[in-house]
Design a protein around this motif. Structure first.
Motif, PDB file in Angstrom:
ATOM      1  N   SER A  19       0.820  -1.076   0.072  1.00 37.84           N
ATOM      2  CA  SER A  19       0.164   0.069  -0.083  1.00 37.84           C
ATOM      3  C   SER A  19       0.866   1.310  -0.192  1.00 37.84           C
ATOM      4  O   SER A  19       0.428   2.474  -0.509  1.00 37.84           O
ATOM      5  CB  SER A  19      -0.991  -0.122   1.216  1.00 37.84           C
ATOM      6  OG  SER A  19      -0.002   0.072   2.305  1.00 37.84           O
ATOM      7  N   MET A  46      -7.235  -9.024  -4.864  1.00 40.94           N
ATOM      8  CA  MET A  46      -8.235  -8.191  -3.783  1.00 40.94           C
ATOM      9  C   MET A  46      -7.078  -7.397  -3.165  1.00 40.94           C
ATOM     10  O   MET A  46      -7.674  -6.312  -2.706  1.00 40.94           O
ATOM     11  CB  MET A  46      -8.653  -9.509  -2.944  1.00 40.94           C
ATOM     12  CG  MET A  46      -9.464 -10.450  -3.529  1.00 40.94           C
ATOM     13  SD  MET A  46     -11.044  -9.493  -4.312  1.00 40.94           S
ATOM     14  CE  MET A  46     -10.715 -10.123  -5.907  1.00 40.94           C
ATOM     15  N   LYS A  47      -6.038  -7.689  -2.738  1.00 36.60           N
ATOM     16  CA  LYS A  47      -5.089  -6.661  -2.004  1.00 36.60           C
ATOM     17  C   LYS A  47      -4.864  -5.395  -2.922  1.00 36.60           C
ATOM     18  O   LYS A  47      -4.758  -4.569  -2.447  1.00 36.60           O
ATOM     19  CB  LYS A  47      -3.810  -7.337  -1.764  1.00 36.60           C
ATOM     20  CG  LYS A  47      -2.752  -6.347  -1.047  1.00 36.60           C
ATOM     21  CD  LYS A  47      -3.303  -5.934   0.399  1.00 36.60           C
ATOM     22  CE  LYS A  47      -2.428  -4.956   1.022  1.00 36.60           C
ATOM     23  NZ  LYS A  47      -2.744  -4.304   2.046  1.00 36.60           N
ATOM     24  N   GLU A  50      -7.608  -3.153  -2.863  1.00 41.64           N
ATOM     25  CA  GLU A  50      -7.627  -2.244  -1.684  1.00 41.64           C
ATOM     26  C   GLU A  50      -6.557  -1.172  -1.792  1.00 41.64           C
ATOM     27  O   GLU A  50      -6.750   0.028  -1.354  1.00 41.64           O
ATOM     28  CB  GLU A  50      -7.194  -3.355  -0.725  1.00 41.64           C
ATOM     29  CG  GLU A  50      -8.267  -4.410  -0.272  1.00 41.64           C
ATOM     30  CD  GLU A  50      -7.736  -5.209   0.766  1.00 41.64           C
ATOM     31  OE1 GLU A  50      -6.620  -5.019   1.486  1.00 41.64           O
ATOM     32  OE2 GLU A  50      -8.405  -6.458   1.180  1.00 41.64           O
ATOM     33  N   ASN A  51      -5.441  -1.435  -2.479  1.00 40.27           N
ATOM     34  CA  ASN A  51      -4.501  -0.524  -2.332  1.00 40.27           C
ATOM     35  C   ASN A  51      -4.995   0.571  -3.485  1.00 40.27           C
ATOM     36  O   ASN A  51      -4.757   1.833  -3.460  1.00 40.27           O
ATOM     37  CB  ASN A  51      -3.167  -0.969  -3.000  1.00 40.27           C
ATOM     38  CG  ASN A  51      -2.619  -1.984  -2.000  1.00 40.27           C
ATOM     39  OD1 ASN A  51      -2.650  -1.885  -0.797  1.00 40.27           O
ATOM     40  ND2 ASN A  51      -1.649  -2.864  -2.511  1.00 40.27           N
ATOM     41  N   ALA A  53      -7.829   1.466  -4.093  1.00 40.15           N
ATOM     42  CA  ALA A  53      -8.890   2.551  -3.598  1.00 40.15           C
ATOM     43  C   ALA A  53      -8.305   3.186  -2.537  1.00 40.15           C
ATOM     44  O   ALA A  53      -8.719   4.353  -2.408  1.00 40.15           O
ATOM     45  CB  ALA A  53      -9.809   1.739  -2.491  1.00 40.15           C
ATOM     46  N   LYS A 154     -15.753  -6.710  -4.484  1.00 42.66           N
ATOM     47  CA  LYS A 154     -15.010  -6.334  -3.765  1.00 42.66           C
ATOM     48  C   LYS A 154     -14.688  -4.884  -4.113  1.00 42.66           C
ATOM     49  O   LYS A 154     -14.442  -3.993  -3.216  1.00 42.66           O
ATOM     50  CB  LYS A 154     -13.284  -6.996  -4.132  1.00 42.66           C
ATOM     51  CG  LYS A 154     -12.192  -6.578  -3.309  1.00 42.66           C
ATOM     52  CD  LYS A 154     -12.274  -6.796  -1.927  1.00 42.66           C
ATOM     53  CE  LYS A 154     -11.011  -6.309  -1.344  1.00 42.66           C
ATOM     54  NZ  LYS A 154     -11.107  -6.764   0.119  1.00 42.66           N
ATOM     55  N   CYS A 155     -14.904  -4.307  -5.343  1.00 39.58           N
ATOM     56  CA  CYS A 155     -14.953  -2.821  -5.457  1.00 39.58           C
ATOM     57  C   CYS A 155     -15.983  -2.144  -4.838  1.00 39.58           C
ATOM     58  O   CYS A 155     -15.898  -1.045  -4.284  1.00 39.58           O
ATOM     59  CB  CYS A 155     -15.053  -2.790  -6.962  1.00 39.58           C
ATOM     60  SG  CYS A 155     -13.798  -3.317  -8.071  1.00 39.58           S
ATOM     61  N   SER A 157     -17.056  -2.997  -1.914  1.00 34.77           N
ATOM     62  CA  SER A 157     -16.940  -3.208  -0.575  1.00 34.77           C
ATOM     63  C   SER A 157     -15.937  -1.962  -0.237  1.00 34.77           C
ATOM     64  O   SER A 157     -15.878  -1.499   0.783  1.00 34.77           O
ATOM     65  CB  SER A 157     -16.487  -4.242  -0.053  1.00 34.77           C
ATOM     66  OG  SER A 157     -15.067  -4.696  -0.395  1.00 34.77           O
ATOM     67  N   LEU A 158     -15.370  -1.753  -1.252  1.00 34.54           N
ATOM     68  CA  LEU A 158     -14.285  -0.639  -1.035  1.00 34.54           C
ATOM     69  C   LEU A 158     -14.691   0.741  -1.452  1.00 34.54           C
ATOM     70  O   LEU A 158     -13.941   1.636  -1.478  1.00 34.54           O
ATOM     71  CB  LEU A 158     -13.075  -0.821  -1.815  1.00 34.54           C
ATOM     72  CG  LEU A 158     -12.094  -2.240  -1.499  1.00 34.54           C
ATOM     73  CD1 LEU A 158     -11.369  -2.685  -2.580  1.00 34.54           C
ATOM     74  CD2 LEU A 158     -11.650  -2.094  -0.311  1.00 34.54           C
TER      75      LEU A 158
END
Length: 172
Positions: A19, A46-47, A50-51, A53, A154-155, A157-158
């Motif tokens: 990140s 998935m990671k 997250e990064n 986002a 996933k998108c 949720s972020l």
């Protein structure tokens, strides 16, 4: 985009799973195509989301090009198909896995993991032959196909707002 901010860097030189690779809120837009997302394992995808986002500015855009996972059903039976193609290519070229461009041809073959698997692992072999030359290049790589709905969830949720989904694929 990262090209404007970092013109001399190739995306492959960065640690996208960390990140801290880029500052928070650094980008107004990030563009990822299927070759950039699928070369990472499911967990890494998935990671990476997250990064992304965290790297996007508050009203930033993520443009993500993904293939619907159903394109890979019966992949071994369709191993000559080129699923990642330019719109310039005809269905016939796609079905033979032989794409023709002005200066080169690309011959592609796929070999898939278990067809009943929810997530697919696909070995890709490409042979590039340059026209007007005897030069050939060969590439082999693995793609990790995560079901489309998992990527979209996933998108969401972020809080990566999905403005539109456009089907750019070819019917298989």
């Amino acid at each position: 985009s990262s090209t404007a901010l970092l013109p001399s860097k190739n995306i492959d030189t960065f640690y996208l799973h960390e990140s801290m690779t880029f500052d928070s809120n650094m980008f107004s837009q990030i563009i990822f195509d299927q070759n950039n997302i699928y070369k990472h394992t499911h967990k890494e995808q998935m990671k990476l989301l997250e990064n992304i986002a965290g790297w996007l500015q508050r009203d930033g855009y993520l443009i993500l090009s993904i293939c619907h996972h159903s394109l890979f059903n019966n992949c071994n039976k369709n191993s000559k198909r080129n699923l990642f193609l330019s719109t310039k290519n005809t269905t016939g070229e796609m079905n033979t896995g032989d794409l023709r461009f002005d200066k080169y041809n690309v011959k592609t073959a796929f070999r898939c993991s278990n067809n009943n698997s929810k997530r697919k692992h696909i070995m890709v072999k490409e042979a590039i032959k340059f026209k007007n030359s005897k030069k050939k290049r060969y590439y082999e790589y693995c793609l990790h196909i995560t079901p489309t709905d998992e990527i979209i969830k996933k998108c969401e949720s972020l809080n990566l707002y999905i403005k539109d989904k456009i089907s750019l694929g070819v019917d298989v």
